[in-house]
Scaffold this active site. Sequence first.
Site, PDB file in Angstrom:
ATOM      1  N   LYS A   1      24.848  24.016  38.425  1.00 39.60           N
ATOM      2  CA  LYS A   1      24.436  23.710  39.803  1.00 39.60           C
ATOM      3  C   LYS A   1      23.679  22.380  39.895  1.00 39.60           C
ATOM      4  CE  LYS A   1      21.973  27.474  40.274  1.00 39.60           C
ATOM      5  NZ  LYS A   1      22.219  27.967  38.904  1.00 39.60           N
TER       6      LYS A   1
ATOM      7  N   LEU B   1      25.381  31.272  38.674  1.00 39.70           N
ATOM      8  CA  LEU B   1      24.530  31.738  37.586  1.00 39.70           C
ATOM      9  C   LEU B   1      23.676  30.608  37.006  1.00 39.70           C
ATOM     10  CD1 LEU B   1      27.218  33.859  35.677  1.00 39.70           C
ATOM     11  CD2 LEU B   1      25.166  34.790  36.793  1.00 39.70           C
TER      12      LEU B   1
ATOM     13  N   ARG C   1       9.630  25.461  43.414  1.00 40.10           N
ATOM     14  CA  ARG C   1       8.639  26.421  42.923  1.00 40.10           C
ATOM     15  C   ARG C   1       7.379  25.749  42.373  1.00 40.10           C
ATOM     16  NH1 ARG C   1       9.362  31.870  42.370  1.00 40.10           N
ATOM     17  NH2 ARG C   1      11.433  32.687  42.832  1.00 40.10           N
TER      18      ARG C   1
ATOM     19  N   THR D   1      23.498  19.937  37.800  1.00 32.82           N
ATOM     20  CA  THR D   1      24.291  18.797  37.353  1.00 32.82           C
ATOM     21  C   THR D   1      25.234  18.327  38.460  1.00 32.82           C
ATOM     22  OG1 THR D   1      24.198  19.782  35.152  1.00 32.82           O
ATOM     23  CG2 THR D   1      25.755  17.979  35.467  1.00 32.82           C
TER      24      THR D   1
ATOM     25  N   SER E   1      20.435  31.987  44.001  1.00 31.37           N
ATOM     26  CA  SER E   1      20.640  32.785  45.228  1.00 31.37           C
ATOM     27  C   SER E   1      21.707  33.856  45.002  1.00 31.37           C
ATOM     28  CB  SER E   1      20.998  31.889  46.421  1.00 31.37           C
ATOM     29  OG  SER E   1      21.960  30.903  46.114  1.00 31.37           O
TER      30      SER E   1
END
Lengths: 204, 204
Positions: free
Chosen positions: B40, B35, B67, B42, B108
């Site tokens: 993630k 989520l 992006r 870090t 993802s």
Amino acid sequence: MDNSANIAWHKCSVEKLDRQQLLKQKGCVIWITGLSGSGKSTVACALSQGLHMRGKLTYILDGDNVRHGLNRDLSFKAEDRAENIRRIAEVAKLFADAGIICIASLISPYRKDRDACRALFPEGDFIEVYMDVPLHVCENRDPKGLYKLARAGKIKSFTGVDDPYEPPLKCEIVLQQKGGDCVSPGEMAETVISYLEDKGYLQA
Amino acid sequence: MDNSANIAWHKCSVEKLDRQQLLKQKGCVIWITGLSGSGKSTVACALSQGLHMRGKLTYILDGDNVRHGLNRDLSFKAEDRAENIRRIAEVAKLFADAGIICIASLISPYRKDRDACRALFPEGDFIEVYMDVPLHVCENRDPKGLYKLARAGKIKSFTGVDDPYEPPLKCEIVLQQKGGDCVSPGEMAETVISYLEDKGYLQA
């Protein structure tokens, strides 16, 4: 189009400089442009060998190979060719940021596309190499039989046949056969390696 | 769609194995899923630091950062999110082929997208790491203020709020806070590094 309003930029404490010190080299892209059959892939390969022998990490982004993966959704129509080149340049930028000497080998026939790629990179890190080989020589070689298909009308918009190739007006390196002497791919690679040495890319 | 009929595959004499020997490591991708706010980025950062200290070359592909470049043409609608993930996996595959330990960090949320990524890699080289953090913890952290925007209806289809997150049914590594003890990002990174050591990725 701007979709980036809610996207943060994450900085990380391992930076490009750290990776370059680990690798003892500087990240950059060698962008090899030229007609089909001009020897781009062959020189890219010789270059990667020459650099590997010197302990340098390289990676080849080949226009054809990338079309089997990242760019498998793209056709050969004009806008898709531009997108093909844009994506390869963006990936090359990531590789250069990783500290790697990235060798991009693709026809990239239009000046404005190549200039857009150059604009993505810090000054000096986009090294454009032009394979200056006359069309008739490329067409005589025709290693993939594509000129024959294009002349027969079985491939449309083929660079050099029914679509233009715009040579660089100013690029870092021009590789060509001089006079009657035959210059080998290895010698061409050495020309590029000397350039990289002079500019300090082969040390951190 | 198959546009690859006239595209040759160029093999080059410097191969993945050669690059791996140069780097004394094996190329792979650590795919960190979870989520927004689950940590993630870090952990990705701590992992790259821990590996760099061991002399290993890593590169982080962060969903947000990409992006701004390669995927700047993509929106957040479902098909563009899938394409975002596909492209990152294809780029991660190139990095792994270059011999690099590539760390991909992106929400993802759908199992089928992650499984499609896994399918691109040789057995073992896709290492899925699930940040198993409850939604309410992520939402309390809300480091980018995105949950607040999503709850206010200012962001649509936000994972965990009005779009599902599908946890892996089977993945290589699950990172979570155990009981009442607080596990630091550094400790989580060490868990991943131990896995890489065990599986032989930290030597050529």
